[in-house]
Scaffold this motif. Structure first.
Motif, PDB file in Angstrom:
ATOM      1  N   PHE A 163      44.084 -10.790  32.391  1.00  0.00           N
ATOM      2  CA  PHE A 163      44.525  -9.400  32.226  1.00  0.00           C
ATOM      3  C   PHE A 163      43.387  -8.427  32.517  1.00  0.00           C
ATOM      4  O   PHE A 163      43.592  -7.377  33.119  1.00  0.00           O
ATOM      5  N   THR A 164      42.176  -8.787  32.123  1.00  0.00           N
ATOM      6  CA  THR A 164      41.018  -7.934  32.395  1.00  0.00           C
ATOM      7  C   THR A 164      40.794  -7.810  33.893  1.00  0.00           C
ATOM      8  O   THR A 164      40.576  -6.713  34.436  1.00  0.00           O
ATOM      9  N   LYS A 165      40.855  -8.934  34.573  1.00  0.00           N
ATOM     10  CA  LYS A 165      40.633  -8.909  36.037  1.00  0.00           C
ATOM     11  C   LYS A 165      41.760  -8.169  36.766  1.00  0.00           C
ATOM     12  O   LYS A 165      41.521  -7.393  37.698  1.00  0.00           O
ATOM     13  N   VAL A 166      42.991  -8.374  36.321  1.00  0.00           N
ATOM     14  CA  VAL A 166      44.122  -7.664  36.941  1.00  0.00           C
ATOM     15  C   VAL A 166      43.985  -6.172  36.671  1.00  0.00           C
ATOM     16  O   VAL A 166      44.229  -5.329  37.551  1.00  0.00           O
ATOM     17  N   THR A 167      43.550  -5.811  35.448  1.00  0.00           N
ATOM     18  CA  THR A 167      43.349  -4.411  35.106  1.00  0.00           C
ATOM     19  C   THR A 167      42.261  -3.799  35.979  1.00  0.00           C
ATOM     20  O   THR A 167      42.418  -2.682  36.510  1.00  0.00           O
ATOM     21  N   ASN A 168      41.156  -4.528  36.131  1.00  0.00           N
ATOM     22  CA  ASN A 168      40.071  -4.043  37.000  1.00  0.00           C
ATOM     23  C   ASN A 168      40.555  -3.880  38.449  1.00  0.00           C
ATOM     24  O   ASN A 168      40.230  -2.895  39.120  1.00  0.00           O
ATOM     25  N   TYR A 169      41.326  -4.876  38.879  1.00  0.00           N
ATOM     26  CA  TYR A 169      41.854  -4.804  40.255  1.00  0.00           C
ATOM     27  C   TYR A 169      42.762  -3.590  40.419  1.00  0.00           C
ATOM     28  O   TYR A 169      42.638  -2.812  41.374  1.00  0.00           O
ATOM     29  N   LEU A 170      43.686  -3.396  39.483  1.00  0.00           N
ATOM     30  CA  LEU A 170      44.618  -2.262  39.561  1.00  0.00           C
ATOM     31  C   LEU A 170      43.874  -0.936  39.434  1.00  0.00           C
ATOM     32  O   LEU A 170      44.207   0.042  40.128  1.00  0.00           O
ATOM     33  N   ASN A 171      42.853  -0.883  38.549  1.00  0.00           N
ATOM     34  CA  ASN A 171      42.048   0.337  38.439  1.00  0.00           C
ATOM     35  C   ASN A 171      41.333   0.629  39.762  1.00  0.00           C
ATOM     36  O   ASN A 171      41.256   1.785  40.192  1.00  0.00           O
ATOM     37  N   GLY A 172      40.810  -0.412  40.395  1.00  0.00           N
ATOM     38  CA  GLY A 172      40.163  -0.231  41.701  1.00  0.00           C
ATOM     39  C   GLY A 172      41.144   0.275  42.749  1.00  0.00           C
ATOM     40  O   GLY A 172      40.845   1.193  43.527  1.00  0.00           O
ATOM     41  N   GLU A 173      42.308  -0.331  42.774  1.00  0.00           N
ATOM     42  CA  GLU A 173      43.338   0.096  43.732  1.00  0.00           C
ATOM     43  C   GLU A 173      43.770   1.534  43.452  1.00  0.00           C
ATOM     44  O   GLU A 173      43.910   2.344  44.370  1.00  0.00           O
ATOM     45  N   LEU A 174      43.984   1.855  42.196  1.00  0.00           N
ATOM     46  CA  LEU A 174      44.410   3.216  41.850  1.00  0.00           C
ATOM     47  C   LEU A 174      43.310   4.236  42.126  1.00  0.00           C
ATOM     48  O   LEU A 174      43.580   5.341  42.595  1.00  0.00           O
ATOM     49  N   SER A 175      42.056   3.877  41.829  1.00  0.00           N
ATOM     50  CA  SER A 175      40.968   4.823  42.107  1.00  0.00           C
ATOM     51  C   SER A 175      40.828   5.046  43.615  1.00  0.00           C
ATOM     52  O   SER A 175      40.556   6.166  44.062  1.00  0.00           O
ATOM     53  N   THR A 176      41.038   3.993  44.405  1.00  0.00           N
ATOM     54  CA  THR A 176      41.007   4.145  45.871  1.00  0.00           C
ATOM     55  C   THR A 176      42.152   5.039  46.324  1.00  0.00           C
ATOM     56  O   THR A 176      41.975   5.930  47.159  1.00  0.00           O
ATOM     57  N   THR A 177      43.317   4.843  45.749  1.00  0.00           N
ATOM     58  CA  THR A 177      44.477   5.666  46.113  1.00  0.00           C
ATOM     59  C   THR A 177      44.241   7.120  45.701  1.00  0.00           C
ATOM     60  O   THR A 177      44.562   8.052  46.455  1.00  0.00           O
ATOM     61  N   VAL A 178      43.670   7.324  44.520  1.00  0.00           N
ATOM     62  CA  VAL A 178      43.382   8.681  44.056  1.00  0.00           C
ATOM     63  C   VAL A 178      42.345   9.331  44.975  1.00  0.00           C
ATOM     64  O   VAL A 178      42.452  10.514  45.335  1.00  0.00           O
ATOM     65  N   ALA A 179      41.318   8.554  45.359  1.00  0.00           N
ATOM     66  CA  ALA A 179      40.295   9.092  46.269  1.00  0.00           C
ATOM     67  C   ALA A 179      40.925   9.458  47.613  1.00  0.00           C
ATOM     68  O   ALA A 179      40.625  10.518  48.186  1.00  0.00           O
ATOM     69  N   ASP A 180      41.814   8.600  48.117  1.00  0.00           N
ATOM     70  CA  ASP A 180      42.518   8.906  49.379  1.00  0.00           C
ATOM     71  C   ASP A 180      43.370  10.161  49.215  1.00  0.00           C
ATOM     72  O   ASP A 180      43.405  11.017  50.108  1.00  0.00           O
ATOM     73  N   TYR A 181      44.028  10.265  48.082  1.00  0.00           N
ATOM     74  CA  TYR A 181      44.869  11.435  47.824  1.00  0.00           C
ATOM     75  C   TYR A 181      44.015  12.697  47.748  1.00  0.00           C
ATOM     76  O   TYR A 181      44.376  13.739  48.306  1.00  0.00           O
ATOM     77  N   ASN A 182      42.865  12.629  47.065  1.00  0.00           N
ATOM     78  CA  ASN A 182      41.965  13.795  46.989  1.00  0.00           C
ATOM     79  C   ASN A 182      41.433  14.170  48.368  1.00  0.00           C
ATOM     80  O   ASN A 182      41.326  15.355  48.706  1.00  0.00           O
ATOM     81  N   LEU A 183      41.082  13.164  49.164  1.00  0.00           N
ATOM     82  CA  LEU A 183      40.624  13.433  50.535  1.00  0.00           C
ATOM     83  C   LEU A 183      41.733  14.088  51.349  1.00  0.00           C
ATOM     84  O   LEU A 183      41.491  15.046  52.104  1.00  0.00           O
ATOM     85  N   LEU A 184      42.942  13.615  51.187  1.00  0.00           N
ATOM     86  CA  LEU A 184      44.085  14.202  51.890  1.00  0.00           C
ATOM     87  C   LEU A 184      44.302  15.653  51.460  1.00  0.00           C
ATOM     88  O   LEU A 184      44.591  16.519  52.295  1.00  0.00           O
ATOM     89  N   ILE A 185      44.123  15.933  50.166  1.00  0.00           N
ATOM     90  CA  ILE A 185      44.259  17.313  49.679  1.00  0.00           C
ATOM     91  C   ILE A 185      43.187  18.202  50.308  1.00  0.00           C
ATOM     92  O   ILE A 185      43.466  19.319  50.768  1.00  0.00           O
ATOM     93  N   GLN A 186      41.945  17.700  50.358  1.00  0.00           N
ATOM     94  CA  GLN A 186      40.859  18.478  50.958  1.00  0.00           C
ATOM     95  C   GLN A 186      41.120  18.719  52.450  1.00  0.00           C
ATOM     96  O   GLN A 186      40.931  19.834  52.959  1.00  0.00           O
ATOM     97  N   MET A 187      41.560  17.685  53.157  1.00  0.00           N
ATOM     98  CA  MET A 187      41.880  17.838  54.585  1.00  0.00           C
ATOM     99  C   MET A 187      43.006  18.841  54.779  1.00  0.00           C
ATOM    100  O   MET A 187      42.968  19.678  55.694  1.00  0.00           O
ATOM    101  N   ASN A 188      43.991  18.788  53.913  1.00  0.00           N
ATOM    102  CA  ASN A 188      45.122  19.714  53.992  1.00  0.00           C
ATOM    103  C   ASN A 188      44.653  21.152  53.765  1.00  0.00           C
ATOM    104  O   ASN A 188      45.079  22.074  54.464  1.00  0.00           O
ATOM    105  N   ASN A 189      43.759  21.355  52.786  1.00  0.00           N
ATOM    106  CA  ASN A 189      43.228  22.701  52.518  1.00  0.00           C
ATOM    107  C   ASN A 189      42.411  23.216  53.702  1.00  0.00           C
ATOM    108  O   ASN A 189      42.525  24.392  54.080  1.00  0.00           O
ATOM    109  N   VAL A 190      41.576  22.347  54.280  1.00  0.00           N
ATOM    110  CA  VAL A 190      40.766  22.752  55.438  1.00  0.00           C
ATOM    111  C   VAL A 190      41.680  23.089  56.620  1.00  0.00           C
ATOM    112  O   VAL A 190      41.483  24.102  57.312  1.00  0.00           O
ATOM    113  N   THR A 191      42.701  22.270  56.837  1.00  0.00           N
ATOM    114  CA  THR A 191      43.638  22.524  57.927  1.00  0.00           C
ATOM    115  C   THR A 191      44.400  23.826  57.700  1.00  0.00           C
ATOM    116  O   THR A 191      44.599  24.616  58.637  1.00  0.00           O
TER     117      THR A 191
END
Length: 185
Positions: free
Chosen positions: A39-67
């Motif tokens: 469960f710890t490893k799955v949690t770490n994996y899911l947290n990593g995946e979610l943090s990557t998705t959040v980072a991608d989403y934040n980057l997309l928001i920044q790109m959208n604002n610049v555009t």
């Protein structure tokens, strides 16, 4: 050979029955530890995946604002160009009568230049003709003109004489018969 295959089948069958009927499970402490670790490893994996998705989403928001900022800048430039073009169009419309006059003037000047060229050519031809005329050939023309003038003068004199004669004869015709007789005596 058939004996060996029967033995193998029997052995496999026994193992399957034993594993299904009596599963060989690890000790409960190990199981809990392994489950917690999973469960710890799955949690770490899911947290990593979610943090990557959040980072991608934040980057997309920044790109959208610049555009959006770039498009806003382009919109402002387009509005400025539109105003400039409308001003330029109105100025062109104001100058259009003058441009038409200039075009007409240019056409007239072109026509005038053609006429001047034609006149220049004609003048050159006349000059060459005059140069080619022999001066001696002019003498008979002058004599002929003098003869014509003399003839015209003679005709005018004869016409005057005829007028004078006709005016005297009309005065005689107007007088009475007695006066005619007296005049004839």
């Amino acid at each position: 050979m058939s004996d060996k295959s029967n033995i193998n089948n029997d052995t496999i069958q026994q193992k399957v029955n034993n594993d299904i009927l009596k599963p060989n499970l690890p000790v409960t402490e190990d199981l809990q530890h392994m489950t917690g670790e999973m469960f710890t490893k799955v949690t770490n994996y899911l947290n990593g995946e979610l943090s990557t998705t959040v980072a991608d989403y934040n980057l997309l928001i920044q790109m959208n604002n610049v555009t959006a900022a770039k498009y806003q800048d382009m919109t402002n430039q387009t509005k400025g160009l539109s105003l400039f073009m409308s001003d330029l169009k109105s100025k062109y419309e104001e100058f259009q009568p003058y441009l038409d006059k200039i075009s007409d003037l240019d056409k007239n000047v072109t026509d005038l230049e053609k006429t001047v060229l034609l006149l220049d050519e004609y003048t050159k031809r006349l000059e060459t003709k005059i140069k080619n005329i022999d001066k001696s050939s002019l003498l008979p023309i002058k004599e002929k003109q003098q003869q014509i003038q003399q003839q015209q003068q003679q005709q005018q004199q004869e016409a005057l004489k005829v007028q004078q004669q006709s005016s005297t004869s009309t005065t005689v015709a107007d007088s009475t018969p007695v006066e005619k007789i007296e005049e004839s005596k």
